[in-house]
Design a protein around this motif. Structure first.
Motif, PDB file in Angstrom:
ATOM      1  N   PHE B 117       0.835  -1.209   0.000  1.00  0.00           N
ATOM      2  CA  PHE B 117       0.000   0.000   0.000  1.00  0.00           C
ATOM      3  C   PHE B 117       0.866   1.254   0.000  1.00  0.00           C
ATOM      4  O   PHE B 117       0.680   2.159  -0.796  1.00  0.00           O
ATOM      5  CB  PHE B 117      -0.931  -0.003   1.213  1.00  0.00           C
ATOM      6  CG  PHE B 117      -1.576   1.321   1.459  1.00  0.00           C
ATOM      7  CD1 PHE B 117      -2.572   1.776   0.627  1.00  0.00           C
ATOM      8  CD2 PHE B 117      -1.169   2.124   2.514  1.00  0.00           C
ATOM      9  CE1 PHE B 117      -3.163   3.006   0.832  1.00  0.00           C
ATOM     10  CE2 PHE B 117      -1.753   3.356   2.728  1.00  0.00           C
ATOM     11  CZ  PHE B 117      -2.748   3.798   1.884  1.00  0.00           C
ATOM     12  N   LEU B 118       1.840   1.286   0.914  1.00  0.00           N
ATOM     13  CA  LEU B 118       2.656   2.493   1.041  1.00  0.00           C
ATOM     14  C   LEU B 118       3.502   2.735  -0.193  1.00  0.00           C
ATOM     15  O   LEU B 118       3.832   3.864  -0.521  1.00  0.00           O
ATOM     16  CB  LEU B 118       3.532   2.409   2.291  1.00  0.00           C
ATOM     17  CG  LEU B 118       2.749   2.544   3.598  1.00  0.00           C
ATOM     18  CD1 LEU B 118       3.672   2.363   4.787  1.00  0.00           C
ATOM     19  CD2 LEU B 118       2.024   3.877   3.683  1.00  0.00           C
ATOM     20  N   LYS B 431     -10.557   8.053   2.830  1.00  0.00           N
ATOM     21  CA  LYS B 431      -9.901   9.111   2.068  1.00  0.00           C
ATOM     22  C   LYS B 431      -8.796   9.739   2.901  1.00  0.00           C
ATOM     23  O   LYS B 431      -7.822  10.221   2.393  1.00  0.00           O
ATOM     24  CB  LYS B 431     -10.912  10.182   1.674  1.00  0.00           C
ATOM     25  CG  LYS B 431     -11.650   9.834   0.418  1.00  0.00           C
ATOM     26  CD  LYS B 431     -12.054  11.074  -0.337  1.00  0.00           C
ATOM     27  CE  LYS B 431     -12.537  10.687  -1.702  1.00  0.00           C
ATOM     28  NZ  LYS B 431     -13.254  11.744  -2.372  1.00  0.00           N
ATOM     29  N   SER B 433      -5.946   9.291   5.477  1.00  0.00           N
ATOM     30  CA  SER B 433      -5.165   8.185   6.014  1.00  0.00           C
ATOM     31  C   SER B 433      -4.273   8.707   7.114  1.00  0.00           C
ATOM     32  O   SER B 433      -3.613   9.697   6.967  1.00  0.00           O
ATOM     33  CB  SER B 433      -4.321   7.562   4.912  1.00  0.00           C
ATOM     34  OG  SER B 433      -3.320   8.459   4.522  1.00  0.00           O
ATOM     35  N   ASN B 434      -4.296   8.103   8.240  1.00  0.00           N
ATOM     36  CA  ASN B 434      -3.320   8.446   9.248  1.00  0.00           C
ATOM     37  C   ASN B 434      -2.669   7.164   9.742  1.00  0.00           C
ATOM     38  O   ASN B 434      -3.195   6.064   9.583  1.00  0.00           O
ATOM     39  CB  ASN B 434      -3.943   9.264  10.379  1.00  0.00           C
ATOM     40  CG  ASN B 434      -4.955   8.474  11.153  1.00  0.00           C
ATOM     41  OD1 ASN B 434      -4.647   7.409  11.664  1.00  0.00           O
ATOM     42  ND2 ASN B 434      -6.161   8.982  11.258  1.00  0.00           N
ATOM     43  N   GLU B 435      -1.529   7.335  10.318  1.00  0.00           N
ATOM     44  CA  GLU B 435      -0.694   6.203  10.708  1.00  0.00           C
ATOM     45  C   GLU B 435      -1.432   5.187  11.580  1.00  0.00           C
ATOM     46  O   GLU B 435      -1.409   3.998  11.324  1.00  0.00           O
ATOM     47  CB  GLU B 435       0.541   6.711  11.456  1.00  0.00           C
ATOM     48  CG  GLU B 435       1.655   7.135  10.529  1.00  0.00           C
ATOM     49  CD  GLU B 435       2.220   5.975   9.719  1.00  0.00           C
ATOM     50  OE1 GLU B 435       2.520   4.940  10.332  1.00  0.00           O
ATOM     51  OE2 GLU B 435       2.341   6.109   8.503  1.00  0.00           O
ATOM     52  N   LEU B 438      -3.855   3.187   9.677  1.00  0.00           N
ATOM     53  CA  LEU B 438      -3.167   2.231   8.807  1.00  0.00           C
ATOM     54  C   LEU B 438      -2.660   1.039   9.603  1.00  0.00           C
ATOM     55  O   LEU B 438      -2.859  -0.112   9.227  1.00  0.00           O
ATOM     56  CB  LEU B 438      -1.972   2.897   8.121  1.00  0.00           C
ATOM     57  CG  LEU B 438      -2.301   3.869   7.017  1.00  0.00           C
ATOM     58  CD1 LEU B 438      -1.026   4.434   6.423  1.00  0.00           C
ATOM     59  CD2 LEU B 438      -3.111   3.180   5.936  1.00  0.00           C
TER      60      LEU B 438
END
Lengths: 629, 449
Positions: B117-118, B431, B433-435, B438
């Motif tokens: 993903f990243l 929509k 995204s935060n750490e 995730l």
């Protein structure tokens, strides 16, 4: 000749951006020169005779706190003052004043002429001279070369300006004034992207030929409020505006003559503002509407000229006269100056930093319509930021950057440099994410510290504002810790005031949050509560009544700041970051955002791309820390 | 936190099998391979190499095939390789240990997919769907996950979002153009739109509960007095079910008598008193256990004997069922002997004969319908707890806005509420995204994925 006096900052243009840039630069103590095509047009209002308006009022007040002149100037020359949206919440109140445009520009010229460190000359700049990526001077049409370390370009609609009235076109920067035909070529050869935009203005009518009795009167507020926090003596007239309407006959005339409109005949292809459409556009696009509002506004206390707001047009003279006379009250109207459309060169603002300095050329700043904006207030707020940063550049001081969470000015500039614009950009309250906090009423409260620390505000002014701030906090604390009890007197009074009774011990802040309550009503309940000046009352009321929402926005700002504080090093190499699509890489390399926050606002940069970027930056940061450890 | 250091894990299940795979990914992983593998470089992308994994003394650990994938065209987007070893658990572990010794670290659950993903190999919704597909326990669940992967759900949310943006814009027009007579739609119409948005959000929440049923399953309990046929029914249900699934690891349920699928819905049946016993029940214990099962079960099957009149114990069971569960299916067994001549106070009653195995299909239908009552599965979605939280928040904000509109609140404040509403909708489709989000999300993946 090479002019013997060397300047620190040269400002090109004497419009609303140029005036603020030149004044603040000189006020900050650097040697400044203003070069303008026509001295009599300094501070001229090319379009509507008004300052402020929705979201624009905010900008005027911000310019004021940053040491600008626009607010003071309108406070001295306004013809009527009004706060718009008064029926809605204080976050969206906006001040607007009708101006005596002649008095306005004369006073502005007077202020410039009395400013230390500022020279003013009537000359047209043809070329900006740069060496090794740095500005070193300008050349004028008289063959003079002025040396300087910084240039602020504020050309408005003058670069390759072309005016259209019906099928007639001629070169001009503003009606009957010569355009600047060479400067944008010079900018191009310095590597800047230049394109075309268009805008328009309305016919000016002869007041003696208007039947005002047939129109609706639109007066200003009975108790006018000045723009500037510095204005103490304030006594201006309340001259009315008038409301007229177009009708089906008007629309028919316009539709029948569209072939005479350069906008529709294809002569003008550049993009105009959607929110300020020409009457041709309104009639075509909103076909179902039977009438449109036209505001008739005085231009000058001593002149017959009337500005017909809402009738921006590029139709020919004959058609203009015909459709005007189809309207009630204007049956016998005479045109004094016709409306026209104007097309001009602007520079894609994504080539600028938040200081409004061109990224690729040190010392070159752009402000106002040259950056694709519209409006005097948008121009002034850019002018002041460019002027401050030009002076700071000379003084080798840290750049002065206003953020989105601090001021409308910050929103405006961040939008321009991050997203660019495809039509003339106008400020709206909806562009400001934190508009409950960025209100007009608290402009000086929220920006005083920033302005004072940067040397844009005197100590006396700052202390006065600080005093106010403390008083507000004090009063709020007092209300939160002062209680009333459910006794007979209190509850009787509450009912009298149209409120509900209380059943338990209640603090005054809680009562204040009731819709029907205000500070004066509180004083009827709590007799000992001291009286305070009306501005303090207003701020206390807003802070308490909107507390929940304000706290929510404060939280949002904290979140926002987290990403703004993740800085991206200048000259960062995006090609090293794996996993970014070529499209995203291209956008990032073009805009070169200063922070992760800004990167996220670039259209087309996805949240996943931001996640990758955050990760990468953290990694190189960690490595740096490891290496230095 | 993401880094591109080398990670490794056993990618195949922890069971003895013919082959097993150790997966390795990260910057420098091919240099690592060189250290432990008898076949030396060059290694090419998407090629398979034969050789031996050796320990630091050069002793052979296993004879293997190594598949090489180079950045950026690997699953993770990084240089990576997969070692196909012999399938024994200790062999796999020795190979993994060797890889770790050579400089890799143990991968976190889902870390391979997180890297994918990243590195922009897959987007967030694809990542979610990958997890759903892995965890699908039935074909029905798989199809639902695949539909979600295809973006059917996202586009539905997108449509709701558009409506919200429309209403926001209407609100802003009122603020920013106070003097223009721009025709704005009536408040009543806006109110209707809001009510409709709320209705849709509620429907999504409901279908996500169906999603839970499909992916998490339902718990059944059978109660009834001894000899009513509980164990026969249990045997039929588990036995006739064509896809018996294995025990769910970590289930903390008391005593699970069996797991099986009914129409793609994973069912867990709880042991209740008398199911295993044939006679001589110690009534007291029985009642205790039945009560507990009743509380835990999503559906209670209350069984009765058609060949006898209802007695006191039967009515006792009826009382318990009605009191402790809102989803009771009455089952009348032994209809092969006699048609029942009593009435039961339940909405759903099925007559069966365990002996002839008749009526069981109808019972399965009834069970399935009582947890998922939809024409088709098209709308079923599977959402995680955060997403459901955002949905609920969205529904609450709708209520607030509806109230705002009704009392004509300040449009500036309405604007703030609209932004919150749009934010909560954005959260649903990820929509923003935060750490933390995730990390939470990727933790659901099994190690090695």
């Amino acid at each position: 000749m090479i002019y013997p006096k060397k300047y620190d900052v040269i400002v090109i243009g004497g419009g609303h951006a140029g005036c603020e840039a030149a004044l603040i630069s000189a006020r900050l103590g650097v040697k400044t020169l203003m070069l303008t095509i026509f001295l009599d047009s300094i501070g001229a209002m090319s379009c509507n005779p008004a300052i402020g308006g929705l979201a624009k009022g905010h900008l005027v007040k911000e310019v004021d706190v940053f040491g600008g002149e626009m607010a003071r100037n309108i406070d001295e020359t306004g013809l009527q003052f009004k706060i718009l949206n008064k029926s809605k919440g204080p976050a969206v109140w906006s001040s607007r004043a009708q101006a005596d445009m002649t008095a306005y520009k004369l006073r502005m010229k007077y202020v410039l002429e009395h400013q230390n460190n500022l020279d003013i000359k009537q000359e047209m700049v043809d070329e900006i001279v740069a060496e090794n990526g740095k500005v070193i001077g300008v050349k004028t049409h008289l063959g003079n070369e002025y040396l300087c370390d910084s240039v602020v370009v504020t050309t408005g609609t003058f670069m390759k300006g072309k005016i259209f009235i019906g099928l007639n076109e001629y070169r001009a920067g503003r009606a009957w004034e010569p355009p600047s035909d060479k400067l944008s070529d010079s900018l191009r050869s310095l590597g800047l992207r230049v394109s075309r935009l268009k805008t328009g203005t309305t016919p000016r009518l002869d007041a003696r030929t208007i039947d005002f009795d047939a129109l609706m009167v639109q007066p200003g507020d009975d108790e006018p409020v000045p723009f500037s926090f510095k204005t103490t003596k304030f006594n201006r007239p309340n001259m009315p505006c008038y409301l007229a309407y177009t009708n089906e006959t008007t629309h028919k005339i316009i539709l029948q003559n569209l072939d005479q409109s350069p906008l529709y005949s294809g002569m003008v292809e550049s993009v105009g503002p959607r929110y300020c459409p020409s009457i041709e556009d309104k009639v075509v696009k909103f076909f179902e509407k039977k009438q449109h509002q036209i505001f008739l506004e005085p231009q000058d206390e001593n002149s017959s000229e009337i500005y017909a707001d809402g009738l921006h047009t590029s139709l020919g003279y004959e058609v203009q006269l015909k459709f005007l006379r189809s309207m009630k009250g204007l049956e016998k109207v005479e045109i004094m100056r016709p409306g026209y459309a104007i097309e001009y060169d602007f520079v894609d603002p994504t080539q600028l930093k938040h200081t409004l300095e061109v990224k690729s050329i040190r010392g070159l700043f752009l402000a106002g319509q040259i950056n694709g904006t519209s409006g005097y207030e948008e121009a002034a707020s850019q002018g002041i930021i460019a002027g401050i940063n030009a002076a700071f550049y000379i003084q080798k001081r840290e750049p002065f950057i206003v953020n989105r969470d601090e001021a409308y000015t910050g929103v405006l500039i961040d939008d321009l440099v991050t997203k660019g614009t495809k039509e003339p950009y106008r400020m709206f309250t909806s562009r400001a994410e934190y508009r409950l906090i960025l209100r007009e009423d608290n402009t000086h409260l929220r920006l005083a510290k920033k302005a004072y620390s940067a040397g844009l505000m005197s100590k006396e002014q700052y202390l006065l504002i600080d005093e106010q701030k403390k008083k507000i906090e004090e009063t709020i604390n007092k209300l939160k810790t002062t209680y009333v009890f459910p006794n007979e007197r209190v509850n009787k009074k509450l009912l009298e005031l149209g409120s509900e009774i209380i059943k338990t011990k209640t603090d005054l802040a809680k009562l204040m949050r009731r819709t029907e309550f205000n500070y004066d009503k509180l004083r009827e309940i709590a007799i000992d509560l001291e009286d305070v000046e009306s501005f303090i009352k207003q701020e206390v009321e807003i802070d308490l009544k909107y507390e929940g929402y304000l706290n929510l926005q404060k939280q949002q700002i904290e979140k926002f700041k987290k990403y703004e504080d993740m800085r991206i090093p200048e000259g960062f190499d995006y090609s090293l970051v794996g996993g970014l699509s070529n499209e995203v890489k291209g956008k990032l390399m073009e805009i070169r955002p200063a922070s992760i926050g800004q990167a996220g606002r670039i259209p087309g940069v996805t949240p996943a791309a931001i996640a990758i970027l955050v990760v990468y930056l953290k990694k190189i940061n960690d490595k740096r820390i490891r290496n230095t450890a | 936190m993401y880094d591109d250091d080398i990670i490794a894990a056993i990618a195949t299940g922890y069971a003895v099998a013919a082959i097993g795979i150790v997966r390795v990914s990260g910057r420098g992983s091919l240099e690592l391979l060189e250290k432990i593998f008898t076949k030396k470089p060059p290694y090419e992308h998407r090629k398979i190499y034969y050789g031996h994994i050796t320990d630091s003394n050069g002793e052979i650990i296993d004879e293997v095939l190594v598949s090489v994938f180079k950045a950026p065209n690997s699953y993770t987007g990084e240089d990576s390789f997969e070692i196909s070893c012999h399938g024994g658990l200790s062999v796999l572990n020795f190979v993994l240990e060797r890889v770790l010794e050579a400089g890799a670290r143990m991968a976190q659950p889902g870390e391979f997919t997180k890297r994918a993903f990243l590195n922009g190999k897959i987007d967030l919704s694809q990542a979610e769907a990958v997890e759903k597909i892995i965890s699908s326990k039935s074909k029905r669940a798989l199809f639902i996950a695949q539909r979600q992967l295809a973006g059917k759900f996202s586009s539905k949310i997108e449509k709701i979002r558009e409506k919200i943006l429309f209403l926001m814009a209407e609100n802003e027009v009122i603020i920013d153009h106070p003097e223009e007579d721009i025709s704005s739609i009536e408040t009543k119409e806006k109110l209707n739109m809001l009510i409709d948005i709320k209705k849709q959000l509620k429907a999504i929440l409901k279908s996500s509960q169906y999603g839970d049923v499909i992916f998490e399953g339902v718990v059944l309990a059978i109660i009834g007095k001894p000899n009513v046929g509980k164990s026969s029914l249990l045997n039929i249900l588990t036995g006739t079910s064509r896809s018996i699934v294995t025990d769910i690891p970590g289930t903390t349920r008391d005593v699970v008598s069996g797991n099986f699928n009914i129409k793609g819905i994973p069912c867990t049946i709880l042991d209740t008193a008398g199911i295993r016993e044939t006679n001589d029940v110690i009534e007291n214990i029985g009642v205790q256990r039945s009560k507990k099962a009743l509380k835990e079960a999503d559906i209670v099957i209350a069984m009765f004997d058609a060949s006898n009149m209802l007695d006191e114990r039967d009515t006792g069971i009826i009382d318990y069922a009605v009191k402790h569960s809102n989803k009771v299916i009455g089952v009348i067994n032994k209809t092969d002997i006699k048609k029942a001549n009593f009435m039961l106070p339940f909405d759903k009653i099925v007559e069966i004969s365990c002996k002839n195995e008749t009526g069981v299909d109808k019972l399965e239908d009834t069970i399935a319908d009582s947890v998922i009552n939809l024409e088709s599965d098209t709308d079923i979605v599977s959402l995680n707890a955060n997403q459901k939280e955002s949905l609920k928040k969205g529904i609450d904000i709708c209520d607030k806005l509806i109230d705002d509109f009704k009392r004509g609140a300040d449009p500036a404040l309405i604007g703030v509420d609209f932004i919150s509403l749009a934010d909560s909708i954005d959260d649903i489709i990820g929509k923003i995204s935060n750490e933390d989000m995730l990390d939470t999300m990727f933790k659901k993946f099994c190690i090695g994925k």
